[in-house]
Scaffold this active site. Structure first.
Site, PDB file in Angstrom:
ATOM      1  NE  ARG A  33     -14.450  45.314   0.784  1.00 42.70           N
ATOM      2  CZ  ARG A  33     -13.975  44.740   2.402  1.00 42.70           C
ATOM      3  NH1 ARG A  33     -13.981  44.920   3.203  1.00 42.70           N
ATOM      4  NH2 ARG A  33     -13.951  42.746   2.247  1.00 42.70           N
ATOM      5  CE  LYS A  44     -24.794  37.703  -9.478  1.00 41.71           C
ATOM      6  NZ  LYS A  44     -26.407  37.934  -9.157  1.00 41.71           N
ATOM      7  N   PRO A  45     -25.673  42.152  -7.519  1.00 42.16           N
ATOM      8  CG  PRO A  45     -27.409  43.960  -7.085  1.00 42.16           C
ATOM      9  CD  PRO A  45     -27.050  42.978  -8.053  1.00 42.16           C
ATOM     10  CD  GLU A  65     -28.979  34.878  -5.920  1.00 41.90           C
ATOM     11  OE1 GLU A  65     -27.701  35.458  -6.357  1.00 41.90           O
ATOM     12  OE2 GLU A  65     -28.471  33.625  -5.901  1.00 41.90           O
ATOM     13  CB  SER A 125     -18.919  30.055  -1.920  1.00 45.51           C
ATOM     14  OG  SER A 125     -18.446  30.369  -3.676  1.00 45.51           O
ATOM     15  N   GLY A 177     -15.759  31.229  -7.089  1.00 46.60           N
ATOM     16  CA  GLY A 177     -14.662  31.672  -7.049  1.00 46.60           C
ATOM     17  C   GLY A 177     -13.668  31.638  -8.661  1.00 46.60           C
ATOM     18  CD  GLU A 233     -13.260  39.552   1.073  1.00 44.90           C
ATOM     19  OE1 GLU A 233     -13.626  38.179   1.255  1.00 44.90           O
ATOM     20  OE2 GLU A 233     -14.698  40.213   1.313  1.00 44.90           O
ATOM     21  NE  ARG A 247     -18.294  41.633  12.682  1.00 44.28           N
ATOM     22  CZ  ARG A 247     -17.166  42.369  11.070  1.00 44.28           C
ATOM     23  NH1 ARG A 247     -17.864  43.913  11.099  1.00 44.28           N
ATOM     24  NH2 ARG A 247     -16.440  42.255  10.778  1.00 44.28           N
ATOM     25  CB  CYS A 300     -15.286  36.193   4.627  1.00 40.23           C
ATOM     26  SG  CYS A 300     -14.877  38.091   4.266  1.00 40.23           S
TER      27      CYS A 300
HETATM   28  P1  ADP Z   1     -22.855  32.361  -0.711  1.00 39.82           P
HETATM   29  O1  ADP Z   1     -22.174  31.555  -0.001  1.00 39.82           O
HETATM   30  O2  ADP Z   1     -21.814  33.646   0.552  1.00 39.82           O
HETATM   31  O3  ADP Z   1     -23.995  33.004  -1.272  1.00 39.82           O
HETATM   32  P2  ADP Z   1     -21.426  32.594  -3.556  1.00 39.82           P
HETATM   33  O4  ADP Z   1     -20.634  32.347  -3.859  1.00 39.82           O
HETATM   34  O5  ADP Z   1     -22.441  31.114  -3.439  1.00 39.82           O
HETATM   35  O6  ADP Z   1     -21.726  32.833  -1.543  1.00 39.82           O
HETATM   36  O7  ADP Z   1     -22.468  34.059  -4.180  1.00 39.82           O
HETATM   37  C1  ADP Z   1     -21.755  34.892  -4.025  1.00 39.82           C
HETATM   38  C2  ADP Z   1     -22.373  35.661  -5.266  1.00 39.82           C
HETATM   39  O8  ADP Z   1     -22.215  35.055  -6.178  1.00 39.82           O
HETATM   40  C3  ADP Z   1     -23.724  35.980  -5.445  1.00 39.82           C
HETATM   41  O9  ADP Z   1     -24.165  37.550  -5.513  1.00 39.82           O
HETATM   42  C4  ADP Z   1     -24.086  35.228  -6.040  1.00 39.82           C
HETATM   43  O10 ADP Z   1     -25.623  35.507  -6.456  1.00 39.82           O
HETATM   44  C5  ADP Z   1     -23.291  35.045  -7.034  1.00 39.82           C
HETATM   45  N1  ADP Z   1     -23.287  33.330  -7.701  1.00 39.82           N
HETATM   46  C6  ADP Z   1     -23.272  32.251  -6.944  1.00 39.82           C
HETATM   47  N2  ADP Z   1     -23.135  31.386  -8.169  1.00 39.82           N
HETATM   48  C7  ADP Z   1     -22.891  31.982  -9.492  1.00 39.82           C
HETATM   49  C8  ADP Z   1     -22.083  31.821 -10.727  1.00 39.82           C
HETATM   50  N3  ADP Z   1     -22.555  30.616 -10.761  1.00 39.82           N
HETATM   51  N4  ADP Z   1     -21.993  32.491 -11.165  1.00 39.82           N
HETATM   52  C9  ADP Z   1     -21.718  33.879 -10.997  1.00 39.82           C
HETATM   53  N5  ADP Z   1     -22.327  34.537  -9.717  1.00 39.82           N
HETATM   54  C10 ADP Z   1     -22.480  33.443  -9.734  1.00 39.82           C
END
Ligand code: ADP
Length: 487
Positions: free
Chosen positions: A169, A184-185, A187, A241, A245, A262, A290, A296
């Site tokens: 989306r 960047k999906p 990890e 998160s 964000g 988002e 779900r 979220c």
């Molecule tokens: P969740 O708690 O749902 O994992 P995050 O906000 O920690 O949510 O992670 C969402 C995405 O952001 C993931 O792809 C994660 O790899 C990425 N991510 C986490 N920390 C950082 C960062 N400091 N900078 C960029 N991307 C990040």
């Protein structure tokens, strides 16, 4: 690799990053493992790219932008349509991959693939309909024109809870608009992203137009910073998160990037006395449980009117008590594992805090093994509890009693978050009043599942900004070039 992953179609199971149409390893020969959350076993390894490789993928995506934006919208739409067809053709294998790396049940994984594919289908139809405007000029000798043009290279950072649909989306509208993409999906779940890339290649997406970067947790912050500040990136779209964000937004302020965020939610789910209780119950189960409560838009605070509270709590307890917990690939399972041990630790801590402050567990309440948690009903939840204030992200339904409509609306709005909200009522005047008073980006009325490609998905307040899906979604990837032509 375990037995389970071998039984998947190897055709879509990729273990390399995807840059400029090539499948590549890390320059430093480093990789990281992907865990199956149900078995805690490694199901695959993907390259841990270096920051230089991330940088070069941006340059290559920028080179590809010049060619991709010149392909007609109709032709871009055809390629997206082929991608959609391939997703549907391979939906069982794609769904099995989601279940392996995310843990959700096969039924939910299939729904996710269909949802993700529906965004690609929707935007395949939008690609040939990017129309500009001719504006009425105040002067006869001047023509005022508006052209809609693609932004350029867009970067995406996506989470693990919808490892496939969240990508579709975001990338769908960007590609339809003529942008190129660097993704960047998470990890935790890169395999679903790589499988989508494999199918995009087969659909005829040119090299460099869609790139998937696999990076480990330790490089998140460097990669995030690079994407948000790189001069050749035009836009960042993030789902995750609010905490991350905020960090990304502060980097984006340095790079002056257009952004879509988002972020987290804290959805109220209000049940008024006139509600159809059976309908409210099934809507709540769908919304709350779900992906084991890890979305979220999951119901987070369930507000039940005092007149129906006891009856509803009883119905919910009966329903929840019957929900089988187990691995997502067992057809009997309703509640799969949480994404990892840390997630289960967090749910345990939230419950402990609630019980200490006076809440009562009326169903479930126990952790099962490292990553599983019983579906739980928690009663007498009050504002001082962490579970009232925070996004739960687990299978815990927390019930709050209210007496008046004003009180319910006030409680519902008393959060910095503003993503989804839900309420059940059969009083037409009340429906109109409450939908207007709720300060949320989305409202479900007598409905617990609201996401669809045809409608705008997005939040307000700490839940972020920007719209995904719908006729509005493609605008996030276009800028309006104004031309004043003296004739
Ligand atoms: P969740 O708690 O749902 O994992 P995050 O906000 O920690 O949510 O992670 C969402 C995405 O952001 C993931 O792809 C994660 O790899 C990425 N991510 C986490 N920390 C950082 C960062 N400091 N900078 C960029 N991307 C990040």
């Amino acid at each position: 690799m375990t037995q389970n992953i071998r039984s998947l179609s190897t055709y879509i199971l990729m273990n390399k990053a995807f840059i400029n149409g090539k499948w590549i390893d890390s320059l430093e020969n480093k990789s990281f493992g992907i865990l199956n959350p149900a078995s805690q076993k490694v199901i695959g390894n993907v390259p841990d790219l270096t920051i230089e490789q991330v940088n070069s993928s941006i340059l290559l995506a920028h080179d590809s932008f010049d060619k991709w934006k010149k392909i007609s919208g109709k032709e871009r739409g055809h390629i997206l349509r082929k991608w959609f067809d391939l997703m549907i053709k391979n939906k069982e294998a794609l769904a099995a991959l989601i279940t392996q790396e995310n843990g959700k049940t096969m039924k939910e994984s299939l729904t996710e693939i269909e949802l993700g594919a529906s965004y690609i289908e929707w935007f395949s139809g939008e690609a040939p309909r990017i129309n500009g405007d001719i504006l009425t000029s105040p002067k006869r000798e001047k023509q005022l024109l508006v052209f809609k043009e693609p932004l350029g290279v867009c970067a995406f950072i996506t989470p693990w809870n919808f490892p496939s649909a969240m990508i579709a989306r975001k990338v769908g509208p960007a590609l339809a608009a003529g942008c190129t993409c660097v993704l960047k999906p998470s990890e935790e779940t890169p395999l679903s992203a790589l499988a989508l890339a494999k199918l995009s290649q087969e659909a005829g997406l040119p090299p460099g137009v869609f790139n998937v970067l696999t990076c480990s947790t330790k490089s998140n912050s460097d990669v995030g910073k690079l994407l948000c500040t790189h001069p050749l990136i035009s836009k960042i779209s993030f789902t995750g998160s609010t905490k991350i964000g905020k960090i990304l937004l502060s980097h984006c302020s340095q790079g002056i990037k257009k952004t879509s965020m988002e972020l987290g939610g804290n959805a109220p789910f209000i049940i008024f006395p006139s509600a159809d209780l059976k309908k409210a119950l099934s809507g709540l189960i769908a919304s709350k449980f779900r992906c084991s409560g890890q979305t979220c838009v999951c119901a987070n605070r369930i507000l039940v009117h005092a007149d129906i509270y006891d009856e509803f709590a009883r119905l919910l307890k009966e329903e929840v008590g019957d929900m089988p917990v187990g691995p997502g690939n067992d057809p009997a399972t309703d509640i799969g594992p949480l994404i990892n041990k840390a997630a289960a630790d967090n749910i345990e801590a939230l419950l402990e805090d609630s019980v200490l402050k006076g809440a009562k567990v009326s169903a479930g309440g126990k952790r099962l093994g490292e990553t599983f948690f019983e579906p739980t009903v928690l009663q007498h939840v009050t504002p001082d509890m962490r579970i009232y204030q925070e996004e739960i992200f687990g299978p815990v339904a927390s019930l709050i009693k209210f007496s008046t409509e004003e009180e319910a609306v006030e409680i519902a709005n008393s959060t910095p978050f503003g993503l989804a909200s839900y309420f059940y009522s059969r009083d037409v005047e009340q429906i109109w009043r409450v939908k207007s008073s709720l300060h949320f980006g989305m409202v479900g009325i007598n409905e617990g599942i609201i996401t669809t490609a045809e409608a705008p998905f997005g939040g307000v307040k700490y839940s972020g900004f920007g719209y995904e899906g719908s006729k509005y979604g493609i605008e996030e990837y276009l800028h309006k070039k104004y031309v004043c032509w003296s004739v």
